[in-house]
Scaffold this active site. Structure first.
Site, short mmCIF file in Angstrom:
data_model
loop_
_atom_site.label_atom_id
_atom_site.label_comp_id
_atom_site.label_asym_id
_atom_site.label_seq_id
_atom_site.Cartn_x
_atom_site.Cartn_y
_atom_site.Cartn_z
N HIS A 177 0.61 -1.06 0.05
CA HIS A 177 0.00 -0.25 -0.32
C HIS A 177 0.80 1.11 -0.18
CE1 HIS A 177 -3.22 2.77 1.32
NE2 HIS A 177 -2.61 3.23 2.11
N HIS A 230 -3.92 -0.84 -5.75
CA HIS A 230 -4.72 0.28 -5.75
C HIS A 230 -3.54 1.59 -7.03
CE1 HIS A 230 -3.24 1.13 -1.93
NE2 HIS A 230 -4.36 0.39 -1.18
N ASN A 276 -8.83 5.61 -0.24
CA ASN A 276 -7.41 4.89 0.60
C ASN A 276 -6.90 4.75 -0.75
OD1 ASN A 276 -5.14 5.85 0.79
ND2 ASN A 276 -5.24 5.16 2.72
N ASP A 303 -9.75 -3.78 -4.65
CA ASP A 303 -10.44 -2.89 -3.30
C ASP A 303 -11.52 -3.02 -2.53
OD1 ASP A 303 -9.05 -1.81 -0.40
OD2 ASP A 303 -8.83 0.26 -1.63
#
Length: 428
Positions: A177, A230, A276, A303
């Protein structure tokens, strides 16, 4: 199990064919197939894909069953055409031990709507200070190969290097992340013109890009695999493209919402758009689409981040970040990638089934639609058009950014090893 004959399906979007399933495997693919006593599914030109695989799902169990459980999350997955999902580690307790990942794995086996592969935490308690039991989680019944502190960044370069070194021994991968925490303190949305006008704290693109740059260099140095969760900015695309040109073993994912939505939606102050990494600019969206089409970005991952009503129906600053996505992902990809001519259906199968299964080593998934292969399949009515109604979701949560938006395509059937989990759009 009895035989199933899927008649007149466009396999990967090609010419209509028949597919005969016998038990858990595909017996034959061709034209004019027949089988005495078989259950017949008239595809009528619908597109048949290998069952979708999501490398990035939050199932919330154990600990946050008010927002999602393994049962409700896998039912949502089946509704969206998924036959396998990878469950992130940010549960309560954190999935940082063999015991917790085995619990999640067994819950997935018990419910049976799709295969559930737990992702193990990189660090104890997601605190970024000490490596979790990576080896024990890999050697457990769950056989964990993907590790991530998703929701938090492994921002300590030494810890990240050690994790990459550790998983290299058994061919695992660290899924990062990418968010430099010091650059995103108090961040509420993408840093740019809109955040300045709204007076909301900005989340700069460089906070993502700097971590990706560091981690691909670490992966190159160690000779290990790193996966970028992501990815959301045009600059991140260029860093990953550069890393791949050097032969660095890096893969990357993009979410459906980052392929469609922009930070302009924050002007509504509706927290359903708070996520996020944040929604970015139109320029970023276009760069992400092109990168998914040319293979710089390897896969689409949802996600899927369910939250109860009270965590999202509040003022923007207090709202939780995240969106549900399992039940709308394929429709968004159809709109943004197929209907724009950037991908054909074979390309969708590659980005949403074949490659995620390969990255996560999901056995029996992402396989060709051909004789002898596991019957993990998804049938899609690509001609369908309809407004998204979260009241009909299988997920326990309703925090979708697409409520009322017309999207194309609808999954009508999903089969997991020949067993129907979705029939005519309804859970089996």
């Amino acid at each position: 199990m009895s035989k199933i004959l899927i008649r007149g399906a466009k396999v990967l979007g090609g010419e209509p064919q028949d597919v005969l399933i016998d038990g858990a495997v595909i017996e034959a693919v061709g034209t004019g197939l027949s089988a005495e006593g078989a259950e017949v599914v008239e595809a009528d030109g619908k597109v048949l894909l290998p069952g979708l695989v999501d490398l990035h799902t939050h199932l919330r169990e154990p600990g946050r069953e008010d927002s999602e459980t393994v049962l409700t999350g896998t039912r949502a997955a089946a509704s969206g055409g998924y036959t396998a999902v990878f469950a992130m580690a940010n549960t309560f307790p954190v999935a940082d031990t063999a015991g917790v990942v085995e619990q999640v794995y067994r819950l997935g086996q018990e419910h049976g709507y799709c295969d559930v592969q737990p992702i193990g935490a990189v660090t104890v308690g997601l605190e970024g200070k000490k490596l979790a039991e990576l080896g024990a989680m890999h050697e457990s019944a769950a056989g964990v190969t993907v590790f991530s502190d998703d929701g938090k960044c492994v921002d300590d370069a030494v810890i990240m290097r050690r994790a990459l070194e550790y998983v290299k021994a058994f061919g695992g991968v660290v899924a990062q992340h990418a968010q430099e925490p010091r650059l995103t303190e108090g961040a509420q949305m993408n840093e740019g013109v809109v955040s300045a006008e709204l007076g909301l704290g900005g989340w700069p693109a460089v906070a993502e890009e700097s971590i990706i740059a560091r981690d691909v260099l670490l992966a190159e140095h160690v000779g290990s695999r790193v996966h970028i969760c992501h990815l959301s900015t045009a600059g991140s695309v260029e860093i990953v493209r550069w890393a791949k040109s050097r032969g660095i073993d890096v893969t990357a994912e993009v979410t459906p919402h980052h392929l469609l939505l922009t930070d302009e939606l924050a002007r509504t102050y509706n927290p359903v758009y708070k996520v996020n990494p944040p929604l970015r600019t139109e320029r970023d969206v276009m760069a992400l689409r092109e990168a998914l089409a040319d293979g710089t970005i390897d896969i689409v991952a949802t996600d899927h981040a369910p939250h109860p009503h009270e965590d999202k129906d509040c003022e923007w600053a207090a709202a939780a970040m995240g969106m549900v996505g399992l039940e709308t992902a394929l429709s968004v990809v159809q709109q943004t990638m197929v209907e724009t001519g950037l991908l054909d259906w074979a390309g969708v199968a590659d980005r949403m089934s074949v490659k995620p299964a390969r990255i996560g080593r999901a056995q029996g998934h992402g396989r060709p639609v051909s004789a002898g292969e596991p019957a993990n399949l998804t049938l899609v009515d690509t001609e369908y058009r309809g407004a998204v109604d979260p009241a009909g979701f299988a997920s326990r949560s309703r925090n979708t950014p697409y409520e009322g938006r017309e999207l194309p395509g609808r999954v009508t059937h999903t089969w997991l090893r020949g067993k129907a989990t979705l029939v005519d759009g309804k859970l089996a």
